[in-house]
Write a protein that holds these residues in place. Structure first.
Motif, mmCIF file in Angstrom:
data_model
loop_
_atom_site.group_PDB
_atom_site.id
_atom_site.type_symbol
_atom_site.label_atom_id
_atom_site.label_comp_id
_atom_site.label_asym_id
_atom_site.label_seq_id
_atom_site.Cartn_x
_atom_site.Cartn_y
_atom_site.Cartn_z
ATOM 1 N N CYS A 1 -0.484 -8.802 -2.212
ATOM 2 C CA CYS A 1 -1.696 -9.357 -1.617
ATOM 3 C C CYS A 1 -1.349 -10.428 -0.571
ATOM 4 O O CYS A 1 -1.896 -10.443 0.533
ATOM 5 N N MET B 1 4.365 -8.209 -13.484
ATOM 6 C CA MET B 1 3.862 -8.000 -12.125
ATOM 7 C C MET B 1 3.239 -6.622 -11.995
ATOM 8 O O MET B 1 3.621 -5.684 -12.679
ATOM 9 N N ARG C 1 -8.046 -1.346 -0.105
ATOM 10 C CA ARG C 1 -7.823 -2.757 -0.313
ATOM 11 C C ARG C 1 -9.155 -3.472 -0.587
ATOM 12 O O ARG C 1 -10.153 -3.218 0.094
ATOM 13 N N PRO D 1 -9.755 -8.248 5.931
ATOM 14 C CA PRO D 1 -10.789 -9.124 5.377
ATOM 15 C C PRO D 1 -11.373 -10.011 6.477
ATOM 16 O O PRO D 1 -10.689 -10.337 7.458
ATOM 17 N N ARG E 1 -6.050 4.958 1.843
ATOM 18 C CA ARG E 1 -5.210 3.822 2.236
ATOM 19 C C ARG E 1 -3.812 4.232 2.673
ATOM 20 O O ARG E 1 -3.272 3.702 3.644
ATOM 21 N N GLN E 2 -3.193 5.163 1.963
ATOM 22 C CA GLN E 2 -1.832 5.562 2.312
ATOM 23 C C GLN E 2 -1.817 6.560 3.469
ATOM 24 O O GLN E 2 -0.960 6.494 4.348
ATOM 25 N N PRO F 1 8.403 -15.522 -8.276
ATOM 26 C CA PRO F 1 8.505 -14.053 -8.329
ATOM 27 C C PRO F 1 7.307 -13.392 -9.003
ATOM 28 O O PRO F 1 7.051 -12.217 -8.801
ATOM 29 N N GLU G 1 0.197 -8.842 2.554
ATOM 30 C CA GLU G 1 -0.807 -8.097 3.330
ATOM 31 C C GLU G 1 -1.614 -9.046 4.204
ATOM 32 O O GLU G 1 -1.851 -8.783 5.390
ATOM 33 N N ASP G 2 -2.048 -10.157 3.614
ATOM 34 C CA ASP G 2 -2.858 -11.098 4.387
ATOM 35 C C ASP G 2 -2.026 -11.814 5.449
ATOM 36 O O ASP G 2 -2.497 -12.062 6.557
ATOM 37 N N ALA H 1 4.113 -14.047 -8.548
ATOM 38 C CA ALA H 1 2.862 -14.068 -7.777
ATOM 39 C C ALA H 1 2.524 -12.664 -7.264
ATOM 40 O O ALA H 1 3.378 -11.780 -7.242
ATOM 41 N N LYS I 1 -1.855 5.221 6.941
ATOM 42 C CA LYS I 1 -0.642 4.614 7.498
ATOM 43 C C LYS I 1 0.084 5.569 8.437
ATOM 44 O O LYS I 1 0.963 5.149 9.188
ATOM 45 N N TYR J 1 -3.926 -1.809 5.101
ATOM 46 C CA TYR J 1 -4.082 -0.813 4.037
ATOM 47 C C TYR J 1 -3.113 -1.062 2.895
ATOM 48 O O TYR J 1 -1.974 -1.304 3.106
ATOM 49 N N TRP K 1 2.536 -10.786 -4.670
ATOM 50 C CA TRP K 1 3.087 -10.823 -3.317
ATOM 51 C C TRP K 1 2.559 -9.699 -2.442
ATOM 52 O O TRP K 1 2.528 -9.828 -1.214
ATOM 53 N N LYS L 1 10.270 -5.428 -1.595
ATOM 54 C CA LYS L 1 9.080 -5.185 -0.780
ATOM 55 C C LYS L 1 9.482 -5.042 0.685
ATOM 56 O O LYS L 1 10.422 -5.692 1.139
ATOM 57 N N GLU M 1 -1.644 -6.745 7.225
ATOM 58 C CA GLU M 1 -1.539 -5.349 6.808
ATOM 59 C C GLU M 1 -2.888 -4.939 6.248
ATOM 60 O O GLU M 1 -3.383 -5.537 5.283
#
Lengths: 420, 275
Positions: B265, A1, A14, B61, A164-165, B259, B268-269, B261, A168, B275, B263, B173, B273
């Motif tokens: 991204c 990951m 992003r 987006p 980006r950070q 697990p 966020e969508d 994937a 926030k 940023y 996540w 997260k 979110e």
């Protein structure tokens, strides 16, 4: 990951694709080494004094002043683009505005750093503000460059806070928003400051009566070089921006600036270059036929010392002036990207050659009967600190490109407008 | 040269040059001070939250900024340019009277009609006592499953619309859940209570505009359909072509089930979110 690997993706805007962090660090490494060597050379100059250089009382302007004049001229794209966008409302240039600010910030902060080494005693820099010699062009240059670097820093802050950070943090975001709304004020102030310091940098050569090669008549207190420096800087600035953007596009393999913006910048640059070439030609003719003879000097004698022959004058006016002006403005040549960028490179080379001639040739050619043609070769410390500034610029620009939206200024504009 | 320095005397050059210089310095300083004061004022007047959201909204987006009237099929294509603030949208009434189109089919998720839905996957339900309850919608619950931890606000705290209302920790997260409405918290719940917050709204609930920004009726179905499509695309196995499942329903606890994937991204969508 992704989260388990060595990554800085949370700091990258992003949706933006950037190279991996290890590759980015690999790219930065040689520049960091060059910067470290430059810092060491600067330390030597500051600690031991200017005996570390090959300059002396006769040849007091060398590589550093050439670098200063060159990067300040090339950095003019920052104020001029701000002027076009915010004062003349040329909104189509917005996509290049942020990168113009970053380039301007790098150029001016680099110039101030080199000046700090050249002038020496940086802890006493405040003396120039408390004991200003109001009759000196250099005082005006010092004041204006200091203020303009402050302005550029303030213009850079909103771009920095769009990371980006950092976004926030609500206080950063709101301050960025409010400062962004006031940027037109800063753009106007920057235009005023740049106009005067670009001019005064040229003016300080034009007032050198003891150096008839550089001395010029003018208007009121300003010699013609005052206006020629402004014109050449605003002509070369947009070309330099085009080159920077094209270089980044080449390195990253991405199209970052719309073709229409590049062509528009090229046309503006070419048009101003044409005006500059015309003014420079008239100035040269006046100097050849009036200014220099009236001071008792045959002008062509300055071009008898190799390598400073007449080809340099030809190159300055025709090869790096008239030719790129034509290529940048003529529709058929300007529509070809390769030609456009080559012409932009010629325009930048022209402004650098002009600064070189006024700095080095002015001091090298003899003016008194017992004078000799002077030769000067920079010491390694001078070259290393030159390289250090170059490395500093590459590092700051690379970091800005990676972490800041320097090519996407229009994306968040709606928020500013509707948030008023 | 200046006063207090030996030999100083004013000349016209001093006056002109120094006046100009200090006027410029004063302008620069005034610009920074003005920006700082405006920033402080925005925080005092709750305007800061609006500005933050508008700025974040602009960075979302395009697929996440679709107008509610496109979701309901009232218009073919429209991107919201008002940060989902239908309360003050000049176009809202113009499109709201048009008939909704599109086929409604069972998406396998329960979205009761007695609630209104926020694009950040929360719902709002008006209560008889004049408060509203808020919770996570079904899709968000299916994604997260059982949270590892919650960071809830305190009773009496104020929450601002579109700003973080509460935080959920899951698999390392942190998910920031956006508030669907502004108000003061009167009770704090959690997954067991089926609601997360009870809030006394700052605005009058009797005013139809107060809840206008929240999705309802056919808009919810259109929105959810697109969200499920997005989720399928984002959660597909790597190196497989884009394809949408024909039938089937969303399984619960997706973050535990997949697990590997991306996540960051997906979350966020899902939770808007920027940023």
């Amino acid at each position: 990951m992704a989260s388990a690997t060595f990554t800085d993706s949370r700091w990258i805007a992003r949706g933006e694709e950037r190279t991996s962090l290890p590759r980015f660090l690999l790219w930065l490494t040689p520049w960091a080494i060059l910067l470290a060597v430059g810092v060491y050379a600067a330390f030597l100059c500051l600690y031991y004094g200017l005996n570390q250089t090959n300059m002396d009382n006769r040849f007091a302007f060398g590589l550093w002043i050439f670098l200063d004049l060159g990067i300040i001229a090339l950095g003019a794209g920052a104020f001029f683009t701000g002027f076009l966008v915010y004062i003349l409302k040329r909104a189509e240039l917005k996509p290049i505005l942020n990168t113009a600010v970053v380039v301007g910030f790098i150029c001016y902060s680099g110039a101030v750093a080199i000046l700090m080494i050249d002038v020496g005693q940086p802890l006493r820099a405040w003396f120039t503000f408390w004991h200003p010699n109001t009759h000196s062009m250099l005082t005006e240059v010092t004041f204006c460059i200091s203020c303009y670097l402050l302005v550029l820093s303030l213009e850079y802050i909103p771009i920095l806070l769009r990371n980006r950070q950092l976004r926030k943090l609500p206080s950063f975001l709101i301050f960025e928003h409010q400062l962004h709304k006031l940027v037109p004020v800063l753009a106007a102030v920057g235009t005023l400051l740049s106009f005067f310091h670009q001019g005064s940098l040229g003016g300080l050569y034009g007032v050198l009566r003891g150096r008839p090669f550089a001395f010029r008549d003018g208007i009121f207190i300003w010699p013609s070089t005052f206006f020629l420096f402004i014109l050449s800087a605003i002509a070369a600035g947009p070309s330099f921006l085009m080159l920077i953007a094209a270089t980044v596009e080449k390195v990253t393999g991405r199209r970052l600036v719309p073709g229409e913006v590049v062509r528009r910048l090229g046309f503006i640059s070419g048009l101003l270059l044409a005006i500059y070439v015309a003014a420079k030609s008239i100035d040269t003719l006046i100097w050849l036929n009036y200014t220099s003879p009236s001071a008792g000097f045959a002008p062509w004698q300055y071009f008898t010392h190799k390598p400073f022959g007449t080809p340099i004058l030809f190159a300055e006016i025709v090869l790096f002036g008239l030719l790129p002006a034509f290529l940048l403005t003529y529709r058929k040549t300007a529509s070809r990207r390769g030609v456009l960028l080559s012409a932009a490179a010629l325009a930048c080379a022209g402004v650098l050659l002009n600064r070189f001639v006024l700095t080095v040739q002015t001091l090298a050619v003899p003016t008194l009967a017992f004078d000799e043609f002077l030769q000067y070769t920079p010491s390694w410390q001078e070259i290393a600190s030159f390289g250090g500034v170059l490395a500093y610029g590459v590092i700051v620009y690379s970091l800005s490109y990676r972490y800041l939206p320097i090519f996407a200024p229009t994306k968040g504009e709606h928020a500013h407008v509707s948030g008023n | 040269m200046f006063p207090g320095i030996d030999g100083f005397h004013w000349t016209a050059a001093h006056v002109i040059f120094l006046s100009l210089f200090f006027a410029i310095v004063a302008t620069i300083v005034a610009t920074v001070v003005s920006a700082s004061m405006r920033t402080a004022r925005d925080f005092r007047t709750h305007h800061a939250a609006d500005l933050c959201w508008q700025s974040e909204f602009a960075e979302l987006p395009e697929a996440n900024r679709k107008c509610r009237h496109e979701l309901s099929g009232r218009v073919v294509s429209r991107i919201c340019d008002n940060a989902f603030d239908c309360r003050h949208c000049a176009k809202y009434s113009q499109f709201a009277v048009l008939p909704a189109t599109g086929l409604a089919r069972d998406l396998g998720l329960h979205y009761p009609d007695d609630r209104l839905y926020h694009r950040g996957h929360t719902w709002v339900k008006t209560e008889e006592d004049g408060t509203v309850s808020m919770g996570l919608d079904e899709l968000a619950k299916h994604l997260i499953g059982e949270p590892d931890a919650l960071k809830m606000p305190e009773v009496g705290d104020a929450i601002e619309i579109n700003q973080t209302a509460w935080r959920i920790q899951k698999n390392g997260k942190e998910i920031l859940v956006r508030a669907p409405l502004e108000g003061t918290i009167v009770e704090v719940g959690g997954p067991q209570e089926k609601w997360y917050l009870k809030v006394r709204p700052r605005l009058n609930l009797q005013d139809p505009a107060t809840l206008r920004h929240l999705l309802q009726g056919p808009e919810v179905h259109g929105w959810l359909t697109r969200e499920l499509e997005r989720l399928q695309m984002q959660l597909r196995a790597s190196n497989t072509p884009a394809a949408l499942a024909d039938g089937g329903t969303l399984m619960p606890g997706l973050m535990d089930a997949l697990p590997g994937a991306d996540w960051d991204c997906v979350l966020e969508d899902t939770f808007l979110e920027a940023y």
